[in-house]
Design an enzyme around this catalytic site. Structure first.
Site, PDB file in Angstrom:
ATOM      1  CG  ASN A 108      -0.370  -0.143   2.503  1.00 26.55           C
ATOM      2  OD1 ASN A 108       0.678  -0.771   2.651  1.00 26.55           O
ATOM      3  ND2 ASN A 108      -0.982   0.442   3.497  1.00 26.55           N
TER       4      ASN A 108
ATOM      5  CD  GLU B  55       5.261  -1.005  11.985  1.00 28.62           C
ATOM      6  OE1 GLU B  55       5.144  -0.633  10.806  1.00 28.62           O
ATOM      7  OE2 GLU B  55       5.991  -0.432  12.812  1.00 28.62           O
TER       8      GLU B  55
ATOM      9  CB  CYS C 118      -2.273  -0.053   8.116  1.00 28.74           C
ATOM     10  SG  CYS C 118      -1.001   1.127   8.536  1.00 28.74           S
TER      11      CYS C 118
ATOM     12  CD  GLU D  39       9.770  -1.570  13.113  1.00 27.90           C
ATOM     13  OE1 GLU D  39      10.213  -0.841  12.210  1.00 27.90           O
ATOM     14  OE2 GLU D  39       9.647  -2.795  12.989  1.00 27.90           O
TER      15      GLU D  39
HETATM   16  N1  LIG Z   1       0.139  -1.748  10.905  1.00 30.68           N
HETATM   17  C1  LIG Z   1       0.770  -1.197   9.890  1.00 30.68           C
HETATM   18  O1  LIG Z   1       1.671  -0.405  10.044  1.00 30.68           O
HETATM   19  C2  LIG Z   1       0.373  -1.545   8.496  1.00 30.68           C
HETATM   20  C3  LIG Z   1       0.840  -0.739   7.461  1.00 30.68           C
HETATM   21  C4  LIG Z   1       0.457  -1.046   6.151  1.00 30.68           C
HETATM   22  C5  LIG Z   1      -0.344  -2.149   5.895  1.00 30.68           C
HETATM   23  N2  LIG Z   1      -0.774  -2.913   6.914  1.00 30.68           N
HETATM   24  C6  LIG Z   1      -1.644  -4.054   6.638  1.00 30.68           C
HETATM   25  O2  LIG Z   1      -1.190  -4.733   5.467  1.00 30.68           O
HETATM   26  C7  LIG Z   1      -2.281  -5.338   4.792  1.00 30.68           C
HETATM   27  C8  LIG Z   1      -2.203  -5.009   3.306  1.00 30.68           C
HETATM   28  O3  LIG Z   1      -0.985  -5.414   2.793  1.00 30.68           O
HETATM   29  P1  LIG Z   1      -0.753  -6.807   2.046  1.00 30.68           P
HETATM   30  O4  LIG Z   1      -2.041  -7.260   1.457  1.00 30.68           O
HETATM   31  O5  LIG Z   1       0.442  -6.644   1.206  1.00 30.68           O
HETATM   32  O6  LIG Z   1      -0.429  -7.791   3.265  1.00 30.68           O
HETATM   33  P2  LIG Z   1      -0.037  -9.326   3.168  1.00 30.68           P
HETATM   34  O7  LIG Z   1       0.024  -9.804   4.588  1.00 30.68           O
HETATM   35  O8  LIG Z   1      -0.898 -10.050   2.224  1.00 30.68           O
HETATM   36  O9  LIG Z   1       1.404  -9.337   2.501  1.00 30.68           O
HETATM   37  C9  LIG Z   1       2.478  -8.612   3.055  1.00 30.68           C
HETATM   38  C10 LIG Z   1       3.779  -9.250   2.640  1.00 30.68           C
HETATM   39  O10 LIG Z   1       3.924 -10.532   3.237  1.00 30.68           O
HETATM   40  C11 LIG Z   1       4.286 -11.488   2.266  1.00 30.68           C
HETATM   41  N3  LIG Z   1       3.793 -12.780   2.722  1.00 30.68           N
HETATM   42  C12 LIG Z   1       2.543 -13.279   2.586  1.00 30.68           C
HETATM   43  N4  LIG Z   1       2.463 -14.493   3.186  1.00 30.68           N
HETATM   44  C13 LIG Z   1       3.674 -14.748   3.708  1.00 30.68           C
HETATM   45  C14 LIG Z   1       4.221 -15.851   4.448  1.00 30.68           C
HETATM   46  N5  LIG Z   1       3.491 -16.909   4.785  1.00 30.68           N
HETATM   47  N6  LIG Z   1       5.515 -15.784   4.817  1.00 30.68           N
HETATM   48  C15 LIG Z   1       6.270 -14.708   4.518  1.00 30.68           C
HETATM   49  N7  LIG Z   1       5.817 -13.649   3.817  1.00 30.68           N
HETATM   50  C16 LIG Z   1       4.528 -13.659   3.420  1.00 30.68           C
HETATM   51  C17 LIG Z   1       3.683 -10.944   0.991  1.00 30.68           C
HETATM   52  O11 LIG Z   1       4.302 -11.507  -0.129  1.00 30.68           O
HETATM   53  C18 LIG Z   1       3.938  -9.462   1.149  1.00 30.68           C
HETATM   54  O12 LIG Z   1       5.263  -9.121   0.804  1.00 30.68           O
HETATM   55  C19 LIG Z   1      -3.502  -4.805   5.482  1.00 30.68           C
HETATM   56  O13 LIG Z   1      -3.955  -5.769   6.394  1.00 30.68           O
HETATM   57  C20 LIG Z   1      -2.991  -3.600   6.254  1.00 30.68           C
HETATM   58  O14 LIG Z   1      -3.735  -3.226   7.363  1.00 30.68           O
HETATM   59  C21 LIG Z   1      -0.427  -2.645   8.207  1.00 30.68           C
HETATM   60  O1  LIG Z   2      -0.607   1.791   5.842  1.00 33.55           O
HETATM   61  C1  LIG Z   2      -0.081   2.112   6.883  1.00 33.55           C
HETATM   62  C2  LIG Z   2       0.629   3.316   7.047  1.00 33.55           C
HETATM   63  C3  LIG Z   2       1.607   3.347   7.942  1.00 33.55           C
HETATM   64  C4  LIG Z   2       2.385   4.490   8.114  1.00 33.55           C
HETATM   65  C5  LIG Z   2       3.565   4.437   8.701  1.00 33.55           C
HETATM   66  O2  LIG Z   2       4.114   3.314   9.134  1.00 33.55           O
HETATM   67  C6  LIG Z   2       4.377   5.584   8.860  1.00 33.55           C
HETATM   68  O3  LIG Z   2       3.906   6.690   8.681  1.00 33.55           O
HETATM   69  O4  LIG Z   2       5.530   5.368   9.197  1.00 33.55           O
END
Ligand SMILES: NC(=O)c1ccc[n+]([C@@H]2O[C@H](COP(=O)([O-])OP(=O)(O)OC[C@H]3O[C@@H](n4cnc5c(N)ncnc54)[C@H](O)[C@@H]3O)[C@@H](O)[C@H]2O)c1
Ligand SMILES: O=C/C=C/C=C(\O)C(=O)O
Length: 471
Positions: A141, A240, A274, A452
Site C-alpha cells: 500500500n 505492524e 492501515c 517502531e
Molecule cells: N500496521 C501497519 O503499520 C500496516 C501498514 C500497512 C499495511 N498494513 C496491513 O497490510 C495489509 C495489506 O498489505 P498486504 O495485502 O500486502 O499484506 P499481506 O500480509 O498479504 O502481505 C504482506 C507481505 O507478506 C508477504 N507474505 C505473505 N504471506 C507470507 C508468508 N506466509 N511468509 C512470509 N511472507 C509472506 C507478501 O508476499 C507481502 O510481501 C492490510 O492488512 C494492512 O492493514 C499494516
Molecule cells: O498503511 C499504513 C501506514 C503506515 C504508516 C507508517 O508506518 C508511517 O507513517 O511510518
C-alpha cells in the site's frame, strides 16, 4: 539471480503489464542471506557511526535526486495519484533515512554505579550492538515508505537487510538498490528478493535459519504465519498488522475540519492505509449534519489518470483486491445497509480495465456485521450514531484490532480522556496521519507486536549488551 519463474507486474489503472519480475528461488534467498551475513563481518560491520551516518545522508540526497524515477515507479506499481505519491510516499522514503541518521547521532545508553561490599563499587553500562541479518517483509500500500521505515533504522543501527517487497509492488525496492550502490553502501548490506509468501521468497526468507530478526508489515493472518516461522530458532519479530480503525466525532467538533480530516482518513490512497478509518461513530445530535456533509465530500473525489495532477483517487492495487472489496460492498447490501454514496464500480474514461471502486458510505448495519468488524482495506466506511462518551468508547473498543483512532472534539478534557481509553497504538485528536517519526508507532491487540519509530526502533534493530566492570 538464477533461472526461475517470473511474474507479472501490472499498472492498476489499466491492468497493463509493466514488467516481468524474476521470482527468487530458495537458492537466491539463501545467497542474499549469505551476502548479508558476510557484509556484517566486512567493512560495514567495522564502520564507525559517523561513517554510517554520512552514508545514510547520501541515501537521502540520492533518493531526492532520483525523485521522479521513484515517483514514476511507485505510481506504475500502485496506481496512486501523483499528488499523493509526490507529497507522502517519496518524500517520506527519503525522510526515513534522515530521521534515523539524526537519531543514531545522538543516542546514549544507560550507566549504573553499583555498590559493592568493598565499597569500591562497580559500573554497569549498556551498549547496543546490531541484531544482525534482518528480514524485511513489506506490503503494497505504501511500498517505499513502509520499506524504508524499516530499512533506515536497520542500517542506522549497523544491521544488514534482506528485503522482500510485495509481489504487487516490486519496483521501488529494486530502485533503492541502485541508490545504495551509487552512494557506496558496501555489497551485501541491502539485498532484495522478489516473490510471493507461502512456498516462495517470503517463506524462504522468514524460515531461513541465518536470519536474526524479522520485521513485517501486512495482514494479521500473515503476521501469525511469520510469528510461527520465527519461533524456530527463537527469532524476534516486529509486526505492524491490520486494523479496523474507529473515528469518533463528538457534537462539539469543528464539523468542517472533521469532515475534511475523516474523508482523508477513509478515502485517501483509495482506503488502502492501515491507519485509515472504516468505522465512524458520530454523536446523535450532529449525526444527520455530519453524514450529509461527509457524503458530499466523498462525491468530490476525482478518478482519472494517476499521472494527472487533477486526479485525487486511484484504483485499488489489484484485481484480486478489488474482488475482495466488492464482496464487502455486496455483503453490505445483502445485510440491509443503507448505501449513502457509491457501492459500485465507477466508469473511468480511458481506464476502463483498471481496478476502480467507488468511495462508499453505509449506515444501518449492526456492530456484528463483518462489514463493520473486518478490515476491508478499501475506500469505504460505516457510520453509526452514539449518545454519550462511554458508548462511543465501548463501540470503538469492540474489535479484535487496535491500531489507530481519530477523535474529533473541541472539549480538551474529553479529548484526552477518550484518547487514553481507546485500545490503540496511535490516537489522533482533531487530525489524522500527522506523523512525527520520533514517536512510537505500532498496534495493540491483533494489530501488532512491538513499536517502531525514533528510539523505539532500537529495541528491535539492536541487541542490548550489559557490561559490568568491578572498580
Ligand atoms: N500496521 C501497519 O503499520 C500496516 C501498514 C500497512 C499495511 N498494513 C496491513 O497490510 C495489509 C495489506 O498489505 P498486504 O495485502 O500486502 O499484506 P499481506 O500480509 O498479504 O502481505 C504482506 C507481505 O507478506 C508477504 N507474505 C505473505 N504471506 C507470507 C508468508 N506466509 N511468509 C512470509 N511472507 C509472506 C507478501 O508476499 C507481502 O510481501 C492490510 O492488512 C494492512 O492493514 C499494516
Ligand atoms: O498503511 C499504513 C501506514 C503506515 C504508516 C507508517 O508506518 C508511517 O507513517 O511510518
Amino acid at each position: 539471480m538464477r533461472a526461475g519463474r517470473s511474474f507479472e507486474d501490472r499498472f492498476p489503472a489499466t491492468g497493463e503489464v509493466t514488467a516481468l519480475v524474476q521470482e527468487s528461488t530458495a537458492d537466491d534467498v539463501d545467497a542474499a542471506v549469505t551476502a548479508a551475513r558476510k557484509a556484517l563481518r566486512g567493512p560495514w560491520g567495522r564502520m564507525s557511526v559517523p561513517e554510517r551516518i554520512a552514508i545514510l545522508r547520501r541515501i537521502v540526497d540520492e533518493v531526492n535526486r532520483r525523485f521522479d524515477d521513484f515517483l514514476r515507479a511507485e505510481i506504475l506499481d500502485t496506481g496512486k495519484p501523483v499528488s499523493l505519491a509526490r507529497q507522502i510516499d517519496i518524500p517520506r522514503g527519503a525522510a526515513n533515512f534522515a530521521v534515523f541518521a539524526d537519531l543514531i547521532a545522538t543516542m546514549g545508553t544507560e550507566v549504573f554505579q553499583t555498590p559493592t561490599p568493598d565499597r569500591a563499587d562497580a559500573l554497569n553500562y549498556t551498549i547496543r550492538v546490531p541484531r544482525g541479518v534482518i528480514a524485511v517483509i513489506c506490503p503494497w500500500n505504501l511500498p517505499l515508505l513502509l520499506m524504508t521505515w524499516k530499512v533506515a533504522p536497520a542500517l542506522a543501527c549497523g544491521n544488514t537487510v534482506v528485503v522482500k517487497p510485495s509481489e504487487e509492488t516490486p519496483a521501488t525496492a529494486a530502485l533503492l538498490g541502485e541508490v545504495m550502490n551509487a552512494v557506496g553502501v558496501p555489497p551485501g548490506v541491502y539485498n532484495v528478493v522478489h516473490g510471493f509468501g507461502p512456498g516462495s521468497a517470503g517463506e524462504f526468507l522468514t524460515s531461513h535459519p541465518d536470519v536474526d530478526g524479522i520485521t513485517f508489515t501486512g495482514e494479521s493472518v500473515t503476521g501469525e504465519a511469520i510469528m510461527r516461522a520465527a519461533a524456530t530458532g527463537v527469532r524476534p519479530v516486529s509486526l505492524e498488522l491490520g486494523g479496523k480503525n474507529p473515528g469518533l466525532v463528538f457534537d462539539d467538533a469543528d464539523l468542517d475540519a472533521a469532515v475534511e480530516g475523516l474523508s482523508r482518513a477513509c478515502f485517501s490512497n483509495t482506503g488502502q492505509v492501515c491507519l485509515g478509518t472504516e468505522r465512524l461513530y458520530v454523536q446523535r445530535g450532529i449525526f444527520e449534519a455530519f453524514v450529509e456533509r461527509f457524503c458530499e465530500r466523498a462525491k468530490r473525489f476525482r478518478f482519472g489518470d494517476p499521472f494527472s495532477n487533477e486526479t485525487t483517487l486511484g484504483p485499488l492495487v489489484s484485481q484480486v483486491h478489488r474482488e475482495k472489496v466488492l464482496s464487502f460492498y455486496d455483503m453490505a447490501r445483502r445485510e440491509g445497509a443503507t448505501v449513502l454514496v457509491g457501492g459500485g464500480v465507477p466508469n473511468v474514461p480511458g481506464f476502463v480495465s483498471g481496478y476502480w471502486v467507488e468511495p462508499t458510505v453505509w449506515t444501518g448495519l449492526p456492530q456484528s456485521s463483518p462489514v463493520v468488524s473486518d478490515e476491508i482495506f478499501g475506500p469505504c466506511t460505516h457510520v453509526m450514531p452514539f449518545d454519550d462518551e462511554d458508548e462511543a468508547v465501548a463501540l470503538a473498543n469492540d474489535t479484535r484490532y487496535g491500531l489507530a483512532t481519530s477523535i474529533w472534539t473541541r472539549d480538551v478534557s474529553r479529548a484526552h480522556r477518550v484518547a487514553s481509553r481507546i485500545e490503540v497504538g496511535v490516537a489522533w485528536i482533531n487530525c489524522w496521519f500527522l506523523r512525527d517519526l520520533r514517536t512510537p508507532f505500532g498496534g495493540a491487540k491483533r494489530s501488532g507486536v512491538g513499536r517502531e519509530g525514533g528510539a523505539h526502533s532500537l529495541e528491535f534493530y539492536t541487541e542490548l549488551r550489559n557490561i559490568c566492570v568491578k572498580l
